[in-house]
Design an enzyme around this catalytic site. Structure first.
Site, short mmCIF file in Angstrom:
data_model
loop_
_atom_site.label_atom_id
_atom_site.label_comp_id
_atom_site.label_asym_id
_atom_site.label_seq_id
_atom_site.Cartn_x
_atom_site.Cartn_y
_atom_site.Cartn_z
N LYS A 82 0.82 -1.21 0.00
CA LYS A 82 0.00 0.00 0.00
C LYS A 82 0.86 1.27 0.00
CE LYS A 82 -4.02 -2.05 -0.04
NZ LYS A 82 -3.70 -3.45 -0.32
C1 LIG Z 1 -9.87 -2.74 -1.34
C2 LIG Z 1 -9.20 -3.48 -0.23
N1 LIG Z 1 -9.85 -3.60 0.94
C3 LIG Z 1 -9.29 -4.24 2.00
C4 LIG Z 1 -8.05 -4.81 1.90
C5 LIG Z 1 -7.48 -5.54 3.08
O1 LIG Z 1 -6.33 -4.89 3.56
P1 LIG Z 1 -5.39 -5.59 4.65
O2 LIG Z 1 -4.47 -6.50 3.90
O3 LIG Z 1 -4.68 -4.46 5.31
O4 LIG Z 1 -6.27 -6.33 5.58
C6 LIG Z 1 -7.34 -4.72 0.71
C7 LIG Z 1 -6.00 -5.32 0.60
O5 LIG Z 1 -5.44 -5.56 -0.42
C8 LIG Z 1 -7.92 -4.04 -0.38
O6 LIG Z 1 -7.29 -3.93 -1.56
#
Ligand SMILES: Cc1ncc(COP(=O)(O)O)c(C=O)c1O
Length: 404
Positions: free
Chosen positions: A213
């Site tokens: 990210k």
């Molecule tokens: C749109 C979206 N929502 C939620 C997430 C979940 O993030 P995390 O890996 O921090 O739980 C991601 C991760 O790639 C994502 O792309």
């Protein structure tokens, strides 16, 4: 303008024909921008003898809120938050904070990472998938309007690739029906909607600090909200439902006594991750500018080519977490780029196509014509702050050569 685009593409195509790829030039899909500052923060945590949630986590939480308030022109006491172990945890805690119950419905776009839907199922609630817009790949407000029922409790817009959704329309549709808006801003740090920074628009916003990210801590996430009660719930439930931040019970100033007031989770991050986050936060704007420069080069070099480029609405700013093009030979282009040493990805396989969701909730392709089309054509190109100019050039030359 059109003339500039045509000339840029013609020049780019001529250059592509003239210069074959230099052997050995590799471009991964992503590489996190990590260096001495991050190393120093991690070393400090290790040397302090405290490596789970502690002072660095608290400092990150405070500085992250300050960052959003400064950008959003908001007084610091108007924004509350809790740093947690992931955006998935943040979304789960946000849904808990608003009191989601079994049988409640939660509307979210089918074009998202499956985490957005999965947290809904944790409550025995029903994910209701929404089709998307052809140009931005964001939740379609026209489709959304048709999905509300008496059971709708929450809408989760996902700011795809960093571009904010139509938040005025989504907020108005939700407010009219007493529905809560929880933004999935995993891609949107820092992005802006009509001059407002994402994190200060909906009822609750969830960020991701996952390794790929725009701010990478390894694993991490954050719940941000203007509602003090929601933030309190997230803070308590990230640490087993313990009524105060429990980490200081091991310090001389803390007390061993604690009370459990909810059935919370183990969703804290660590001072190692938060240290990396602190260094990344200091460099966030510079990294954001680097991504914007790469996107501008792609926009310029690929204009007029057979690839359709990301569309950014005039009233919003995207942090360019992803650069997604659409082509008619997506799978072939992926293979060709791989042979040229270039990593690409696809965002996303729509949730309605995933066997678990298809079989459990009966989602059918026919309900999501735009998402299906977008999915078949989309390819995400590498865009990360430390990409060398020659890597960027290698990518667009190869896209010009192979895209149909
Ligand atoms: C749109 C979206 N929502 C939620 C997430 C979940 O993030 P995390 O890996 O921090 O739980 C991601 C991760 O790639 C994502 O792309």
């Amino acid at each position: 303008m059109a003339d500039i685009k045509v000339r840029a593409a013609a020049a780019a195509e001529a250059a592509a024909r003239a210069e074959p790829r230099r052997a050995g030039l590799e471009v991964p899909f992503h590489r996190a921008s990590l260096g001495e500052e991050e190393l120093a923060e991690v070393a400090a945590s290790v040397k302090s003898g405290w490596i789970t949630m502690g002072p660095k986590t608290m400092e990150f939480e405070k500085r992250f809120k300050s960052y959003l308030c400064a950008r959003g022109g908001l007084p610091e006491d108007k924004l509350h938050g809790a740093v947690v172990s992931s955006a998935t945890a943040a979304l789960h805690l946000a849904l808990k904070a608003v009191g989601l119950r079994p049988g409640d419905e939660v509307i979210l776009p089918t074009n998202t990472f499956v985490a957005t839907a999965q947290v809904v199922t944790y409550f025995g609630a029903i994910p209701v998938l929404c089709d998307i817009e052809e140009d931005t790949h964001n939740m379609s407000v026209v489709a959304l309007e048709k999905l509300f029922t008496k059971k709708t409790k929450v809408v989760i817009p996902v700011h795809f690739a960093g571009q904010p959704c139509d938040m005025d329309e989504i907020m108005a549709a939700a407010r009219k029906r007493g529905v809560v808006v929880i933004e999935d801003a995993a891609h949107a740090l820092p992005s802006e909607y009509k001059g407002r920074v994402i994190g200060t628009v909906g009822d609750i916003t969830c960020f991701s600090f996952y390794a790929t990210k725009t701010l990478a801590m390894g694993e991490g996430g954050m719940v941000v909200t203007g509602n003090e009660e929601y933030a309190k719930s997230a803070r308590i439930n990230r640490s087993h439902g313990i009524s105060r931040d429990a980490w200081d019970r091991y310090t001389l100033k803390g007390s061993w006594y604690y009370e459990v007031v909810d059935n919370g989770y183990k969703y804290n991050t660590t001072d190692i991750n938060a240290g990396i986050g602190l260094a990344q936060l200091r460099r966030l704007d510079a990294m954001n500018e680097a991504r914007a420069r790469i996107a501008a080069v792609y926009d310029h070099a690929l204009a007029g080519s057979s690839a359709r480029l990301p569309v950014v609405r005039a009233d919003r700013k995207t942090c360019r977490h992803l650069y997604v093009i659409k082509v008619s030979n997506r799978d072939e282009l992926h293979e060709k780029l791989k042979q040229e040493g270039i990593g690409t990805s696809v965002h996303f396989i729509p949730v309605h196509k995933q066997p678990y969701y298809r079989d459990t909730y009966g989602f059918r392709d026919a309900s999501y014509p735009t998402a299906n089309r977008v999915y078949e054509q989309s390819l995400s190109l590498p865009i990360f702050p430390d990409m060398a100019a020659e890597q960027v050039e290698h990518v667009w030359r190869c896209v010009l050569r192979h895209a149909r």
